[in-house]
Design an enzyme around this catalytic site. Sequence first.
Site, PDB file in Angstrom:
ATOM      1  CE  LYS A  23      -2.009  -1.141   3.932  1.00  0.00           C
ATOM      2  NZ  LYS A  23      -1.300  -2.406   4.213  1.00  0.00           N
ATOM      3  NE  ARG A  98      -4.714  -1.307   9.414  1.00  0.00           N
ATOM      4  CZ  ARG A  98      -3.602  -0.791   8.870  1.00  0.00           C
ATOM      5  NH1 ARG A  98      -3.574   0.432   8.428  1.00  0.00           N
ATOM      6  NH2 ARG A  98      -2.529  -1.541   8.776  1.00  0.00           N
ATOM      7  NE  ARG A 137       7.038  -2.248   6.441  1.00  0.00           N
ATOM      8  CZ  ARG A 137       5.702  -2.284   6.420  1.00  0.00           C
ATOM      9  NH1 ARG A 137       5.049  -1.779   5.389  1.00  0.00           N
ATOM     10  NH2 ARG A 137       5.050  -2.846   7.397  1.00  0.00           N
ATOM     11  NE  ARG A 171       5.636   0.025  10.478  1.00  0.00           N
ATOM     12  CZ  ARG A 171       4.548  -0.259   9.772  1.00  0.00           C
ATOM     13  NH1 ARG A 171       4.445   0.160   8.515  1.00  0.00           N
ATOM     14  NH2 ARG A 171       3.578  -0.952  10.293  1.00  0.00           N
ATOM     15  NE  ARG A 182       1.701  -4.770  11.341  1.00  0.00           N
ATOM     16  CZ  ARG A 182       2.908  -4.618  10.818  1.00  0.00           C
ATOM     17  NH1 ARG A 182       3.977  -5.104  11.435  1.00  0.00           N
ATOM     18  NH2 ARG A 182       3.059  -3.982   9.686  1.00  0.00           N
TER      19      ARG A 182
HETATM   20  P1  ADP Z   1       2.198  -1.859   3.228  1.00  0.00           P
HETATM   21  O1  ADP Z   1       2.181  -0.353   3.202  1.00  0.00           O
HETATM   22  O2  ADP Z   1       0.998  -2.464   2.536  1.00  0.00           O
HETATM   23  O3  ADP Z   1       2.381  -2.418   4.603  1.00  0.00           O
HETATM   24  P2  ADP Z   1       4.789  -1.598   1.857  1.00  0.00           P
HETATM   25  O4  ADP Z   1       4.464  -0.791   0.657  1.00  0.00           O
HETATM   26  O5  ADP Z   1       5.491  -0.939   2.977  1.00  0.00           O
HETATM   27  O6  ADP Z   1       3.450  -2.328   2.390  1.00  0.00           O
HETATM   28  O7  ADP Z   1       5.626  -2.872   1.383  1.00  0.00           O
HETATM   29  C1  ADP Z   1       6.142  -3.806   2.321  1.00  0.00           C
HETATM   30  C2  ADP Z   1       7.568  -4.197   1.935  1.00  0.00           C
HETATM   31  O8  ADP Z   1       7.521  -5.009   0.744  1.00  0.00           O
HETATM   32  C3  ADP Z   1       8.478  -3.022   1.605  1.00  0.00           C
HETATM   33  O9  ADP Z   1       9.764  -3.354   2.047  1.00  0.00           O
HETATM   34  C4  ADP Z   1       8.411  -2.907   0.079  1.00  0.00           C
HETATM   35  O10 ADP Z   1       9.640  -2.398  -0.452  1.00  0.00           O
HETATM   36  C5  ADP Z   1       8.182  -4.360  -0.343  1.00  0.00           C
HETATM   37  N1  ADP Z   1       7.267  -4.505  -1.480  1.00  0.00           N
HETATM   38  C6  ADP Z   1       6.233  -3.706  -1.832  1.00  0.00           C
HETATM   39  N2  ADP Z   1       5.606  -4.200  -2.923  1.00  0.00           N
HETATM   40  C7  ADP Z   1       6.266  -5.339  -3.262  1.00  0.00           C
HETATM   41  C8  ADP Z   1       6.093  -6.310  -4.319  1.00  0.00           C
HETATM   42  N3  ADP Z   1       5.126  -6.202  -5.226  1.00  0.00           N
HETATM   43  N4  ADP Z   1       6.948  -7.345  -4.356  1.00  0.00           N
HETATM   44  C9  ADP Z   1       7.938  -7.477  -3.425  1.00  0.00           C
HETATM   45  N5  ADP Z   1       8.155  -6.595  -2.417  1.00  0.00           N
HETATM   46  C10 ADP Z   1       7.320  -5.542  -2.331  1.00  0.00           C
HETATM   47  P1  ADP Z   2       0.844  -1.928   7.694  1.00  0.00           P
HETATM   48  O1  ADP Z   2       2.166  -1.972   7.069  1.00  0.00           O
HETATM   49  O2  ADP Z   2       0.593  -3.029   8.674  1.00  0.00           O
HETATM   50  O3  ADP Z   2      -0.283  -1.805   6.753  1.00  0.00           O
HETATM   51  P2  ADP Z   2       0.440   0.764   8.913  1.00  0.00           P
HETATM   52  O4  ADP Z   2       1.594   1.662   8.905  1.00  0.00           O
HETATM   53  O5  ADP Z   2      -0.692   1.069   8.006  1.00  0.00           O
HETATM   54  O6  ADP Z   2       0.985  -0.708   8.694  1.00  0.00           O
HETATM   55  O7  ADP Z   2      -0.152   0.662  10.390  1.00  0.00           O
HETATM   56  C1  ADP Z   2       0.674   0.355  11.492  1.00  0.00           C
HETATM   57  C2  ADP Z   2      -0.181   0.192  12.732  1.00  0.00           C
HETATM   58  O8  ADP Z   2      -0.882   1.424  13.008  1.00  0.00           O
HETATM   59  C3  ADP Z   2      -1.287  -0.840  12.624  1.00  0.00           C
HETATM   60  O9  ADP Z   2      -0.828  -2.160  12.946  1.00  0.00           O
HETATM   61  C4  ADP Z   2      -2.301  -0.325  13.658  1.00  0.00           C
HETATM   62  O10 ADP Z   2      -1.900  -0.604  14.977  1.00  0.00           O
HETATM   63  C5  ADP Z   2      -2.192   1.190  13.470  1.00  0.00           C
HETATM   64  N1  ADP Z   2      -3.137   1.696  12.437  1.00  0.00           N
HETATM   65  C6  ADP Z   2      -2.824   2.267  11.242  1.00  0.00           C
HETATM   66  N2  ADP Z   2      -3.912   2.639  10.587  1.00  0.00           N
HETATM   67  C7  ADP Z   2      -4.980   2.282  11.369  1.00  0.00           C
HETATM   68  C8  ADP Z   2      -6.391   2.382  11.241  1.00  0.00           C
HETATM   69  N3  ADP Z   2      -6.954   2.914  10.137  1.00  0.00           N
HETATM   70  N4  ADP Z   2      -7.147   1.898  12.247  1.00  0.00           N
HETATM   71  C9  ADP Z   2      -6.613   1.361  13.361  1.00  0.00           C
HETATM   72  N5  ADP Z   2      -5.289   1.232  13.544  1.00  0.00           N
HETATM   73  C10 ADP Z   2      -4.465   1.685  12.565  1.00  0.00           C
END
Ligand code: ADP
Ligand code: ADP
Length: 229
Positions: A23, A98, A137, A171, A182
């Site tokens: 995302k 969420r 990550r 993180r 999660r």
């Molecule tokens: P999210 O925001 O959904 O938690 P991220 O965008 O932070 O996910 O991606 C999680 C990790 O995976 C990051 O280290 C990113 O560089 C990597 N990543 C993102 N998209 C891909 C993909 N399509 N294939 C492999 N690795 C990916």
């Molecule tokens: P992810 O890579 O797991 O998608 P985020 O950076 O979006 O991580 O979120 C990290 C943490 O922040 C989540 O595990 C949750 O504890 C909190 N969080 C983020 N967005 C929300 C939301 N919309 N509602 C509730 N908790 C949230």
Amino acid sequence: MANTDTQTRPAVLILLGPPGAGKGTQARMLQQDFGLVQLSTGDLLRAAVKAGTEAGQRAKAVMEAGGLVSDDIVLAILRDRMAEPDTARGVILDGFPRTPGQAEALDALLAEQGASVSAAISLEVEDAAMVERVAGRYTCARCGEGYHDRFKTPAVAGVCDACGSTEFTRRADDNAETVKARLEAYHAQTAPLIDHYDGLGVLKRVDAMGDITTIAADLKAIVREVSAQ
Ligand code: ADP
Ligand code: ADP
Ligand code: ZN
């Protein structure tokens, strides 16, 4: 369905998907390509924790345990951010909503502004891939560009492609144990939103198991399609 009203309305895009789905990575690219504003509740909450605000203090332990922060805290943070003028260009909601309660509050907030969700994009991935994505990550400490130990490395090792910084962060919640919690929270509380947006006729499903650039092309096509409506 297209009319003058919807043509002038800014896009409201939602990226749905479990932790590690991509995302943040994709939202950042859409922000650059379309001038939309990426709005990550995770980033906003981490900033609140760091700043030691009341909301941050209440959210900290829940985030560390991999649970979801309560709707009232998240909605207050989101409303404040949505009130800032830059969001008028259109937003990509990354990690929000969420829960069903958050989705309903968003629908109501947008309705007040005569707006609605343009597209809710579900990034579909296998749980098994998530642990590796999240465990590898890391992020540029200066500009926030995201990287991965194996899947997205900087062109020059240890130097951010986007800004040249040599400082990176990981993180605290990106560990195997927390990821499990999660993922459970995602399946129990967030996955039902897929049906909510399907019912509203705005759901788009994208296979997010492929490489970053293929997924980015799929998302670009969706944004162009909904922007033209
Ligand atoms: P999210 O925001 O959904 O938690 P991220 O965008 O932070 O996910 O991606 C999680 C990790 O995976 C990051 O280290 C990113 O560089 C990597 N990543 C993102 N998209 C891909 C993909 N399509 N294939 C492999 N690795 C990916
Ligand atoms: P992810 O890579 O797991 O998608 P985020 O950076 O979006 O991580 O979120 C990290 C943490 O922040 C989540 O595990 C949750 O504890 C909190 N969080 C983020 N967005 C929300 C939301 N919309 N509602 C509730 N908790 C949230
Ligand atoms: Zn950087």
